[in-house]
Design an enzyme around this catalytic site. Sequence first.
Site, PDB file in Angstrom:
ATOM      1  N   ASP A   1     -28.303 -19.069   3.872  1.00 24.51           N
ATOM      2  CA  ASP A   1     -29.006 -18.795   2.631  1.00 24.51           C
ATOM      3  C   ASP A   1     -30.454 -19.267   2.762  1.00 24.51           C
ATOM      4  OD1 ASP A   1     -29.232 -18.258  -0.257  1.00 24.51           O
ATOM      5  OD2 ASP A   1     -29.310 -20.437  -0.435  1.00 24.51           O
TER       6      ASP A   1
ATOM      7  N   ASP B   1     -33.206 -19.947  -0.315  1.00 25.20           N
ATOM      8  CA  ASP B   1     -33.718 -20.879  -1.325  1.00 25.20           C
ATOM      9  C   ASP B   1     -32.800 -22.087  -1.510  1.00 25.20           C
ATOM     10  OD1 ASP B   1     -36.085 -19.313  -2.426  1.00 25.20           O
ATOM     11  OD2 ASP B   1     -34.462 -17.849  -2.584  1.00 25.20           O
TER      12      ASP B   1
END
Length: 186
Positions: free
Chosen positions: A14, A16
Site C-alpha cells: 500500500d 499512504d
Amino acid sequence: MKRGIILPQAIFIDRDGTIGGTDKVIYPGEFQLFPFVEDAMGKLKKSGYLTISFTNQPGISTGDAKKEEYEQELLGFGFDKVYLCPHQHNQGCQCRKPSTGMLLQAAKENNLNLKECVVIGDRWTDMLAAHDAGCIKILVKTGAGEKAFNNYQNHEYFGKWAEVSPDYIANDFQEAVNWIITNINR
C-alpha cells in the site's frame, strides 16, 4: 506462520501510511517516503521479489491528481508494477480495497498465485483484500495502522471484518520487510 514454507512470488504494498505520508491522502509531488523505505525496498529487490504497489486513489476521479502522476511517482520509488483504484467509495467498483480487484488483475497479468504473495498495508481494508485473495497479511502500525491494530485488539471489527487476522504485525515497513526476508523462504 501456519502456512508452512512458501516461495513468495510478489509483495503487494500500500502507499499512504505504509511507505510514507500519513493516514491522509497526499498527492504526488508532496508525498514523502519514510526514511527507511528506500533501503527496505532495496532489500526486497535484492532478494528477487516482484514489488507491486496497490493503492486506492479517489482523487483521480475528482480531478485532483492524474493516474500517470501516481504511476510515475511509485515507479520512481522502485516498484516494478503499479495498480491503483481511481474510484470514490460510492462508485461500486471491484478494484477499490477491500475488494480484491487489483490483486486479481495483477495475478492475471503477472501469472501470480496469490496464495504465494504478501500484502503489506496500514488499513484493515488492505488486510481484508489480502485475506479474501489468500495472501499473507502484514499490518504496519504507521499511518492508520496503529488505529487499525487497536481496533483489532479491542475486537471492534464485526462481520466479515472480524474474521481477518494479520499473519504479522510490524511497527513499520522496514520491520515488515525484515520479517519477510527472515521468515519466508525464497
